[in-house]
Design a protein around this motif. Structure first.
Motif, PDB file in Angstrom:
ATOM      1  N   PRO A   1       0.837  -1.205   0.000  1.00 32.63           N
ATOM      2  CA  PRO A   1       0.000   0.000   0.000  1.00 32.63           C
ATOM      3  C   PRO A   1       0.869   1.251   0.000  1.00 32.63           C
ATOM      4  N   GLY A   2       0.293   2.355  -0.427  1.00 28.29           N
ATOM      5  CA  GLY A   2       1.044   3.603  -0.449  1.00 28.29           C
ATOM      6  C   GLY A   2       0.485   4.615  -1.413  1.00 28.29           C
ATOM      7  N   GLY A   3       1.210   5.709  -1.564  1.00 27.13           N
ATOM      8  CA  GLY A   3       0.752   6.848  -2.346  1.00 27.13           C
ATOM      9  C   GLY A   3       1.075   6.766  -3.823  1.00 27.13           C
ATOM     10  N   ILE A   4       1.084   5.558  -4.380  1.00 21.34           N
ATOM     11  CA  ILE A   4       1.312   5.349  -5.812  1.00 21.34           C
ATOM     12  C   ILE A   4       0.120   4.595  -6.384  1.00 21.34           C
ATOM     13  N   GLY A   5      -0.453   5.131  -7.448  1.00 15.77           N
ATOM     14  CA  GLY A   5      -1.545   4.465  -8.136  1.00 15.77           C
ATOM     15  C   GLY A   5      -1.062   3.921  -9.468  1.00 15.77           C
ATOM     16  N   CYS A   6      -1.411   2.681  -9.766  1.00 16.18           N
ATOM     17  CA  CYS A   6      -0.973   2.032 -11.006  1.00 16.18           C
ATOM     18  C   CYS A   6      -2.121   1.952 -12.010  1.00 16.18           C
ATOM     19  N   ILE A   7      -1.875   2.452 -13.205  1.00 14.98           N
ATOM     20  CA  ILE A   7      -2.847   2.321 -14.289  1.00 14.98           C
ATOM     21  C   ILE A   7      -2.565   1.013 -15.010  1.00 14.98           C
ATOM     22  N   VAL A   8      -3.595   0.161 -15.095  1.00 14.20           N
ATOM     23  CA  VAL A   8      -3.458  -1.157 -15.722  1.00 14.20           C
ATOM     24  C   VAL A   8      -4.548  -1.326 -16.776  1.00 14.20           C
TER      25      VAL A   8
ATOM     26  N   GLU B   1       3.288  13.400 -10.876  1.00 15.98           N
ATOM     27  CA  GLU B   1       4.152  13.279  -9.705  1.00 15.98           C
ATOM     28  C   GLU B   1       3.425  13.875  -8.508  1.00 15.98           C
ATOM     29  N   GLY B   2       3.234  13.056  -7.496  1.00 15.78           N
ATOM     30  CA  GLY B   2       2.529  13.504  -6.304  1.00 15.78           C
ATOM     31  C   GLY B   2       3.387  13.368  -5.070  1.00 15.78           C
ATOM     32  N   CYS B   3       2.841  12.722  -4.033  1.00 13.19           N
ATOM     33  CA  CYS B   3       3.549  12.641  -2.760  1.00 13.19           C
ATOM     34  C   CYS B   3       4.795  11.755  -2.821  1.00 13.19           C
ATOM     35  N   VAL B   4       4.842  10.819  -3.782  1.00  6.70           N
ATOM     36  CA  VAL B   4       6.037   9.986  -3.967  1.00  6.70           C
ATOM     37  C   VAL B   4       6.815  10.533  -5.160  1.00  6.70           C
ATOM     38  N   PRO B   5       8.059  10.979  -4.965  1.00 13.10           N
ATOM     39  CA  PRO B   5       8.836  11.562  -6.070  1.00 13.10           C
ATOM     40  C   PRO B   5       8.996  10.592  -7.241  1.00 13.10           C
ATOM     41  N   ALA B   6       8.995  11.154  -8.442  1.00 14.61           N
ATOM     42  CA  ALA B   6       9.140  10.329  -9.643  1.00 14.61           C
ATOM     43  C   ALA B   6      10.446   9.537  -9.618  1.00 14.61           C
ATOM     44  N   ALA B   7      11.509  10.151  -9.108  1.00 13.43           N
ATOM     45  CA  ALA B   7      12.803   9.472  -9.061  1.00 13.43           C
ATOM     46  C   ALA B   7      12.742   8.216  -8.183  1.00 13.43           C
ATOM     47  N   LYS B   8      11.994   8.295  -7.089  1.00 13.21           N
ATOM     48  CA  LYS B   8      11.872   7.128  -6.212  1.00 13.21           C
ATOM     49  C   LYS B   8      11.073   6.020  -6.883  1.00 13.21           C
ATOM     50  N   VAL B   9      10.035   6.387  -7.632  1.00 15.08           N
ATOM     51  CA  VAL B   9       9.229   5.393  -8.345  1.00 15.08           C
ATOM     52  C   VAL B   9      10.090   4.660  -9.374  1.00 15.08           C
ATOM     53  N   MET B  10      10.866   5.432 -10.125  1.00 14.60           N
ATOM     54  CA  MET B  10      11.725   4.819 -11.141  1.00 14.60           C
ATOM     55  C   MET B  10      12.791   3.942 -10.500  1.00 14.60           C
ATOM     56  N   GLN B  11      13.259   4.346  -9.338  1.00 12.55           N
ATOM     57  CA  GLN B  11      14.250   3.546  -8.623  1.00 12.55           C
ATOM     58  C   GLN B  11      13.657   2.196  -8.212  1.00 12.55           C
ATOM     59  N   ILE B  12      12.427   2.233  -7.734  1.00 14.18           N
ATOM     60  CA  ILE B  12      11.738   0.989  -7.357  1.00 14.18           C
ATOM     61  C   ILE B  12      11.578   0.085  -8.574  1.00 14.18           C
ATOM     62  N   PHE B  13      11.151   0.687  -9.678  1.00 14.17           N
ATOM     63  CA  PHE B  13      10.930  -0.106 -10.891  1.00 14.17           C
ATOM     64  C   PHE B  13      12.223  -0.752 -11.383  1.00 14.17           C
ATOM     65  N   GLU B  14      13.296   0.015 -11.428  1.00 11.37           N
ATOM     66  CA  GLU B  14      14.581  -0.529 -11.898  1.00 11.37           C
ATOM     67  C   GLU B  14      15.060  -1.665 -11.005  1.00 11.37           C
ATOM     68  N   LYS B  15      14.845  -1.504  -9.707  1.00  9.06           N
ATOM     69  CA  LYS B  15      15.248  -2.546  -8.773  1.00  9.06           C
ATOM     70  C   LYS B  15      14.456  -3.828  -9.005  1.00  9.06           C
ATOM     71  N   VAL B  16      13.144  -3.664  -9.191  1.00  6.40           N
ATOM     72  CA  VAL B  16      12.280  -4.832  -9.438  1.00  6.40           C
ATOM     73  C   VAL B  16      12.633  -5.499 -10.758  1.00  6.40           C
TER      74      VAL B  16
END
Length: 269
Positions: free
Chosen positions: A138-145, A249-264
């Motif tokens: 859970p968190g402040g990121i919404g995924c469009i699918v 880009e909202g409460c979670v910075p775009a850079a952090k989102v991309m970092q999560i994605f690259e890690k995954v």
């Protein structure tokens, strides 16, 4: 005359100081020449809708009952306050558009209570998308699918055509206990920010009540928002071929989102 006026002023100042210091009238003073009028307080007007506090279980049940009956309510989230309607009632979702004067071309997302709820609907997501969701929900990121009939199994039901677009939908799992418990009572909720379209987000329940309370069935009052801005929106419809795209880009910075994605993505290789 000037000397007399000066003596009167000196006596008045000295008498006031002495009397205030010792708490009794040591030097005589006459009645005040001017008195400030005391404001007469009338009865406090009732709120325009039902506004129960979020810390009570009965409050959650009250708001859940209104949502299940097809009403629109203001609710707290892990970001800013939102307007909520049950996905079982497409007319309630349509009402959200009228309440906040939202353009029809802007889609409305849905909130679910946990990722297991989504897994039970068996959407045809790739392992990469599932793993990414595991890291952001859970968190402040919404995924469009990509949209599909699996949404009806999720509990969207009659509201299928009124949430998301024809081909896609944004899903979010809020990181807030109150909101999650409410969703467990209602099923998936259609959600959008609780503000007139084009205006700033509502970061306190008082803002929701003042701006939109007269149009709502209820507002679940939870004080200040956890965040001052809305969630971050990520397009995951082409996650396997082209990766993800940050749409807002909202409460979670775009850079952090991309970092999560690259890690995954690197872990999946």
């Amino acid at each position: 005359m000037l000397s007399l006026f000066s003596l009167l002023c000196f006596y008045g100042a000295a008498a006031s100081l002495a009397n205030c210091t010792f708490g009794k009238e040591l030097l005589l003073m006459g009645p005040p020449l001017l008195k400030a009028k005391t404001a007469v307080k009338g009865p406090v007007p009732p709120p325009p809708c039902t506004c129960p506090p979020s810390h009570r279980t009965s409050s959650l049940r009250t708001i859940a009952d209104k949502l299940n009956a097809g009403g629109v309510c203001g609710v707290p989230t892990d970001t800013v306050y939102a307007l909520a309607a049950s996905c079982k009632h497409p007319e309630a979702i349509e009402m959200i558009y009228r309440i906040k004067d939202r353009p029809q071309e802007k889609p409305i997302c849905i909130f679910i209570s946990n990722l297991d709820q989504l897994r039970a609907a068996t959407p045809p997501f790739s392992p990469l998308l599932w793993e990414f969701m595991e890291h952001v929900y859970p968190g402040g990121i919404g995924c469009i699918v990509k949209k599909g009939q699996w949404l009806k199994k999720l509990g969207v039901g009659a509201g299928y055509d009124r949430v998301g677009t024809r081909d896609s939908i944004m899903i979010r799992v809020p990181d807030q206990t109150v909101t999650v418990h409410l969703i467990d009572m209602t099923g998936p909720l259609a959600i959008t920010s609780a503000n007139p379209s084009g205006e700033t987000d509502s970061t306190h329940h008082d803002m929701v009540i003042t701006r939109l309370g007269h149009k709502l069935e209820g507002v679940l009052c939870d004080g200040e928002s956890s965040e001052m801005v809305a969630s971050t929106v990520v397009n995951c419809t082409t996650i396997d071929a082209e990766g993800i795209t940050i749409l807002r880009e909202g409460c979670v910075p775009a850079a952090k989102v991309m970092q999560i994605f690259e890690k995954v993505k690197n872990q999946m290789v």
